[in-house]
Write a protein that holds these residues in place. Sequence first.
Motif: not given
Length: 185
Positions: A18-22, A25-28, A60-63, A146-156
Motif C-alpha cells: 500500500e505504501k509503495i503505491d502511495e 503516485d508521488l514520484v510519478a 511507477l507509471q513512468i519510464p 522527498m518521501h519516507v515510507g515509515f518512521d519506525i522505532p530505534n530497533e534493529f
Amino acid sequence: MYGDDIASVLISEDQIAEKIDEIADLVAKRYPAGAPEGDLLLVGVLKGAIFFMTDLAKRLQIPTQMEFMAVSSYGSSTSSSGVVRIMKDLDKDIAGRNVLIVEDIIDSGLTLSWLLRNLKSRNPASLEVVTLLRKPDALRTQVDVMHVGFDIPNEFVVGYGLDYAERYRDLPYIGTLDPKVYGGK
Ligand code: XMP
Ligand code: MG
C-alpha cells in the motif's frame, strides 16, 4: 521459515504494498514522463534496497532506468561512522539526469548524507531521496528526503531486503529480530 527468530512483524507485506503505491503516485507526479532530462534514473543502494527498488519501479507509471551502488560504512557493524567506502560504483554518468536515490533505511543518516554529497558532485540535473524506513530517534544529521515510507522505532529490523549477517532479506515483511539471535537476552 526462520523459526522464532522474528520477534514481531512491524510492517506487513500488505502495508508495504500500500505504501509503495502511495510513494509511486508521488514520484510519478514529481517526474512527468517526457522530461528533457530523459527517463528518471533510480539509484538503488545495495543490497537492502533491492525489493523496494524493484517493487517501486514496477508500480511507477513512468519510464525509469535503474542503476545500483554499494557502499559500506567504516566502523562497528551496529553504528555508522559516516566514513563511507564505495564497494560498487554506478556504471553510468549521471550528469544532467534526474536522479532518485532509493534507500531501504535511514538510521543515523550519515551514509546517506555522504552519498548525497558524492552524487551531487557528479552534477545531476536533480537529486532526491526516497526511503522506505527511517528511525527518527537515531538520526545524527539532517537529510532532506522527498518521501519516507515509515518512521519506525530505534530497533534493529530485518526483512524485505534488510539483513542480519546476510540472513532474513528474503522475508516479505519487516520484522524485529529476537535478541537471542544476536546474542542478547
Ligand atoms: P546510517 O546510520 O548511516 O546507516 O543511516 C544506514 C544503513 O545502516 C544499515 N541499517 C540497518 N540494516 N536493519 C538492517 O538490516 C536495521 O535496523 C538497520 N539500521 C541501519 C542499512 O544498511 C542502512 O542503509
Ligand atoms: Mg542501505
